[in-house]
Design an enzyme around this catalytic site. Structure first.
Site, PDB file in Angstrom:
ATOM      1  N   ARG A 275       1.008  -1.274  -0.135  1.00 42.68           N
ATOM      2  CA  ARG A 275      -0.052   0.072  -0.028  1.00 42.68           C
ATOM      3  C   ARG A 275       0.994   1.280  -0.112  1.00 42.68           C
ATOM      4  NH1 ARG A 275      -1.361   2.567   4.571  1.00 42.68           N
ATOM      5  NH2 ARG A 275      -1.579   0.798   5.939  1.00 42.68           N
ATOM      6  N   HIS A 279      -4.043   3.829   4.378  1.00 45.52           N
ATOM      7  CA  HIS A 279      -4.912   3.054   4.566  1.00 45.52           C
ATOM      8  C   HIS A 279      -6.308   3.635   3.861  1.00 45.52           C
ATOM      9  CE1 HIS A 279      -7.119  -0.128   6.093  1.00 45.52           C
ATOM     10  NE2 HIS A 279      -7.948   0.607   6.912  1.00 45.52           N
ATOM     11  N   TYR A 288       4.061   5.567  11.378  1.00 49.86           N
ATOM     12  CA  TYR A 288       4.327   4.270  11.615  1.00 49.86           C
ATOM     13  C   TYR A 288       5.091   3.363  10.756  1.00 49.86           C
ATOM     14  CZ  TYR A 288       0.158   3.384   8.739  1.00 49.86           C
ATOM     15  OH  TYR A 288      -0.603   3.285   7.769  1.00 49.86           O
TER      16      TYR A 288
END
Length: 386
Positions: A275, A279, A288
């Site tokens: 990805r 998200h 993160y």
């Protein structure tokens, strides 16, 4: 054609099937390669079509992301970086096959022939669905993570009972493909679906797009082993494929779908991809994951990979690429204009498509709601005195 998936074995080290390397070079297929017959189907026309579909899907996705940032959509789930897995697998489908997507399978919807703008009302909040699922055998998006896996297996069991599996008739035999992510593989619904699919030999292909991150949780935390090994625990043949290689995704999906249609049962496919964006547009991936990781995966971009392949093979010229870019620009403009034209109807519409056939309880609720709304109109007409 022999079933290539019967040759797969469960092992500690999972080999990921690949046709094109990161530079777009075609791999030498070793003798006895189980997916070789399907790789042979990858004509220049098909690869060019895959490239075009990936570029158009990315243009739509980028425009939808921008629309959300401008306040035109309440939320958006980008598919940036996952076009190869989606486009490659979608081209392996037949018309009568049925797709159960999660909520970012924009590329699959495009290949199925759906007007991508019909996805926007769901995220704009003007409709609960947005399209007729029977027109392209493409179900509504499932926002509840993993819940649609049970629906997919149920639909597959229905196909079995209709006698549309294992007849040997190309125009009759059907299969189901269920798309979900690595995070959804930890959901109870998905695991229950795998149990039912295995025990009933349901004609379902579980296509897992392992994009490495379940929101902020890395895939390594989701599972101590490769996700491709999970299917074996349920007695389902499983395979790992390079999800940024649409040619490999096509070959593996074709094999799995042929197996399902012939009555061979389910298959579990792990498409290893990434990805590249957030998200959803409510997410900030910089909190993160490291930029070095993103740069490493950006070098494996499926669109760049296929373009390099087409150029190296001399089967696509600058005129072709310019025409694709032009079509992508037109789709972006259409998407922007169409999105802004979508307006919500009356709240009473929420009762219109709860069930396929009229339902007395829903009808009663609708009447009560209409009476409730009319009460405000009566109050306004009498100056507030109901």
């Amino acid at each position: 054609m022999p079933d290539p998936l019967t040759t797969l074995e469960t092992a500690a080290d999972v080999t990921t099937f690949q046709v094109l390397d990161a530079e777009g070079r075609r791999r030498e297929s070793p003798g006895g390669e189980p997916f070789a017959p399907y790789v042979a189907e990858l004509t220049d026309d098909l690869v060019r079509a895959m490239y075009r579909d990936m570029v158009l899907t990315r243009a739509f996705d980028a425009q939808a992301t921008s629309l959300q940032r401008q306040g035109e959509l309440g939320l958006w789930a980008p598919s940036l970086g996952q076009e190869g897995a989606q486009i490659g697998s979608a081209h392996a489908l037949r018309r009568r096959d049925y797709v159960f997507p999660s909520y970012r399978e924009h590329g699959v919807a495009h290949v199925r022939g759906m007007d991508l703008s019909l996805i926007l009302p769901l995220f704009r909040g003007t409709q609960h669905g947005g399209w007729d699922v029977h027109t392209h055998n493409f179900h509504l998006y499932s926002i509840v993570i993993g819940s649609h896996a049970l629906h997919a297996v149920g639909y597959g069991m229905g196909i079995q009972r209709d006698g549309d599996v294992g007849t040997g008739e190309t125009d009759r035999d059907r299969a189901v493909v269920c798309y979900f992510g690595d995070g959804a593989s930890s959901q109870g619904d998905v695991n229950e679906a795998l149990v039912f699919a295995a025990s009933t030999a349901a004609p379902v292909v579980f296509f897992v797009q392992n994009n490495q991150w379940a929101i902020s949780v890395p895939a390594a935390t989701q599972s101590p082993v490769a996700l491709a090994q999970r299917g074996s625990g349920f007695g389902i043949p499983s395979v790992s494929v390079d999800g940024n290689d649409p040619l490999a995704c096509y070959a593996v999906s074709r094999a799995a779908l042929d197996r399902a249609r012939s009555g061979g049962g389910p298959t579990f496919i792990e498409a290893v991809t990434y990805r590249m964006g957030a998200h959803t547009t409510s997410d900030d991936p910089s909190r993160y994951r490291a930029s070095e990781e993103e740069e490493r995966w950006a070098a494996k971009d499926p669109i760049s990979r296929v373009r390099r392949h087409l150029e190296a093979e001399g089967v696509a010229d600058q005129e072709f690429f310019a025409a694709v870019d032009h079509d992508a620009d037109e789709l972006a403009t259409f998407t922007r204009d169409r999105c802004r034209a979508f307006a919500a109807g009356g709240a009473v519409e929420m009762f219109d498509h709860v069930y396929q056939a009229p339902h007395p309880l829903v009808a009663a609720d609708r009447e009560e709601f209409v009476a409730f709304e009319n009460g405000f109109a009566d109050a306004d007409a009498t100056g507030g005195a109901a």
